[in-house]
Design a protein around this motif. Sequence first.
Motif, mmCIF file in Angstrom:
data_model
loop_
_atom_site.group_PDB
_atom_site.id
_atom_site.type_symbol
_atom_site.label_atom_id
_atom_site.label_comp_id
_atom_site.label_asym_id
_atom_site.label_seq_id
_atom_site.Cartn_x
_atom_site.Cartn_y
_atom_site.Cartn_z
ATOM 1 N N LEU A 177 0.807 -1.217 0.000
ATOM 2 C CA LEU A 177 0.000 0.000 0.000
ATOM 3 C C LEU A 177 0.842 1.269 0.000
ATOM 4 C CD1 LEU A 177 -2.881 -0.965 2.466
ATOM 5 C CD2 LEU A 177 -2.966 -0.849 -0.028
ATOM 6 N N ALA A 178 2.123 1.151 0.282
ATOM 7 C CA ALA A 178 3.061 2.281 0.204
ATOM 8 C C ALA A 178 2.571 3.501 0.982
ATOM 9 C CB ALA A 178 3.294 2.656 -1.264
ATOM 10 N N GLY A 179 1.927 3.265 2.103
ATOM 11 C CA GLY A 179 1.450 4.373 2.924
ATOM 12 C C GLY A 179 0.096 4.908 2.516
ATOM 13 N N PHE A 180 -0.483 4.415 1.413
ATOM 14 C CA PHE A 180 -1.827 4.799 1.011
ATOM 15 C C PHE A 180 -2.847 3.913 1.742
ATOM 16 C CE2 PHE A 180 0.508 6.998 -2.113
ATOM 17 C CZ PHE A 180 -0.324 7.835 -2.844
ATOM 18 N N ARG A 181 -4.114 4.280 1.651
ATOM 19 C CA ARG A 181 -5.157 3.470 2.257
ATOM 20 C C ARG A 181 -6.364 3.431 1.325
ATOM 21 N NH1 ARG A 181 -8.979 6.902 4.560
ATOM 22 N NH2 ARG A 181 -8.303 9.069 4.650
ATOM 23 N N THR A 194 -5.961 6.709 -1.202
ATOM 24 C CA THR A 194 -5.440 8.047 -0.999
ATOM 25 C C THR A 194 -4.467 8.050 0.166
ATOM 26 O OG1 THR A 194 -6.060 10.396 -0.804
ATOM 27 C CG2 THR A 194 -7.223 8.845 0.617
ATOM 28 N N ASP A 195 -3.785 9.157 0.332
ATOM 29 C CA ASP A 195 -2.911 9.379 1.480
ATOM 30 C C ASP A 195 -3.293 10.722 2.081
ATOM 31 O OD1 ASP A 195 -0.937 9.529 3.378
ATOM 32 O OD2 ASP A 195 0.671 10.023 1.971
ATOM 33 N N GLY A 196 -3.982 10.702 3.198
ATOM 34 C CA GLY A 196 -4.441 11.927 3.823
ATOM 35 C C GLY A 196 -5.638 11.638 4.709
ATOM 36 N N PRO A 197 -6.119 12.641 5.429
ATOM 37 C CA PRO A 197 -7.170 12.405 6.422
ATOM 38 C C PRO A 197 -8.566 12.250 5.849
ATOM 39 C CG PRO A 197 -6.566 14.728 6.395
ATOM 40 C CD PRO A 197 -5.602 14.024 5.479
ATOM 41 N N LYS A 198 -8.794 12.715 4.624
ATOM 42 C CA LYS A 198 -10.150 12.736 4.091
ATOM 43 C C LYS A 198 -10.458 11.478 3.289
ATOM 44 C CE LYS A 198 -10.680 17.778 3.823
ATOM 45 N NZ LYS A 198 -11.060 18.902 2.925
ATOM 46 N N ILE A 208 -4.334 10.762 -5.118
ATOM 47 C CA ILE A 208 -5.301 9.707 -5.393
ATOM 48 C C ILE A 208 -4.646 8.666 -6.295
ATOM 49 C CG2 ILE A 208 -7.337 9.209 -6.812
ATOM 50 C CD1 ILE A 208 -8.248 10.038 -4.207
ATOM 51 N N PHE A 209 -4.939 7.404 -6.004
ATOM 52 C CA PHE A 209 -4.482 6.314 -6.865
ATOM 53 C C PHE A 209 -5.688 5.421 -7.133
ATOM 54 C CE2 PHE A 209 -2.242 2.344 -7.929
ATOM 55 C CZ PHE A 209 -1.260 2.823 -8.796
ATOM 56 N N VAL A 210 -5.956 5.159 -8.396
ATOM 57 C CA VAL A 210 -7.127 4.378 -8.794
ATOM 58 C C VAL A 210 -6.672 3.167 -9.588
ATOM 59 C CG1 VAL A 210 -9.350 4.402 -9.982
ATOM 60 C CG2 VAL A 210 -8.471 6.503 -8.943
ATOM 61 N N VAL A 211 -7.163 2.005 -9.200
ATOM 62 C CA VAL A 211 -6.866 0.753 -9.897
ATOM 63 C C VAL A 211 -8.179 0.193 -10.429
ATOM 64 C CG1 VAL A 211 -5.847 -1.541 -9.730
ATOM 65 C CG2 VAL A 211 -5.019 0.295 -8.246
ATOM 66 N N SER A 212 -8.203 -0.218 -11.699
ATOM 67 C CA SER A 212 -9.405 -0.815 -12.265
ATOM 68 C C SER A 212 -9.030 -1.906 -13.253
ATOM 69 C CB SER A 212 -10.281 0.241 -12.951
ATOM 70 O OG SER A 212 -9.564 0.885 -13.988
#
Length: 313
Positions: A177-181, A194-198, A208-212
Amino acid sequence: MRRLLTAAVLAVALTAAAIASPARAADVTFPRGSAIGLVPPPGMSESQAFTGFEDLGHTAALVIAEMPAEAFDPIEAGFTSSALASKGIELEKREPFELKGGKGVLFTARQTVGSATFRKWVLLAGNDAMTALVTMQVPEGEIAAYPDAVVRAALATLTFRSVQNQVDALPFVMGNLAGFRPIRAIAGNTLLLTDGPKDVVDGAEQPIFVVSIGSGAPREDDRRQFAIRALSTLPGVKEMRLERAEPLRISGQPGFEVMATAADAKTGQPVKIVQWLRFGPTAYVRMVGVTKLDAFPDLYDRLRALRDGLESR
């Protein structure tokens, strides 16, 4: 990356509206790829044509539409008698509807299409993560098979999958996840991180990172144009300028990388975009990262770690 347009959301909602005893939570069925499930009324089975359930013998359908959490309020405000009447729907009643783990409003109505009249129930439901619009439609002549009490009992079982459960149902795994969630899965084949509180990201305020997953695979000589066309469909950005587009190997498979700069469509803030496509024999994986332009150098290695950590289940 993801922006709610009130008019567009209302249009989707109105389109969705145009078309037994309480059960245990274990009986809830989630249609393929859906984050929203319920216990369908007796006699209904999962549809192969749309997200939801149907009873072909009685021409009854229960359609589930999934939308962002912020869609709830504009849809509720837009579901007026006059708005529905413009779609040929006569609103009979609007009432709060109790749901476990969410809020709900139930609309009951009738609609005449040609010589046929349909009884309709439209449940607008939501929680902090998403909005659901569930439409049950039954011809008046078949209402004995689906009386009001049976439909309400089914709608009361509506359940939202947790983000983790949505992630677990995807056909791929993010090994790093490289620190993303993860913040949301869509349609059973797309994941937003994303990486951040929101959890609801407006523009490029957070990366933002999107996988499809997409079906089909372009010929080798068409991959460049395929990748560029895919990038051109990215919402929420404007003034896109292509920086590079070149083939590369991703996890041992043929792939393609495209980089571009653009401006956030709402704020005009400069953003950087990287898109990777990984091609298989009959399908492809699309991965898109969007960040603030000045943040991209510090995030690039993490975005590549996300890309390289993706594995099929």
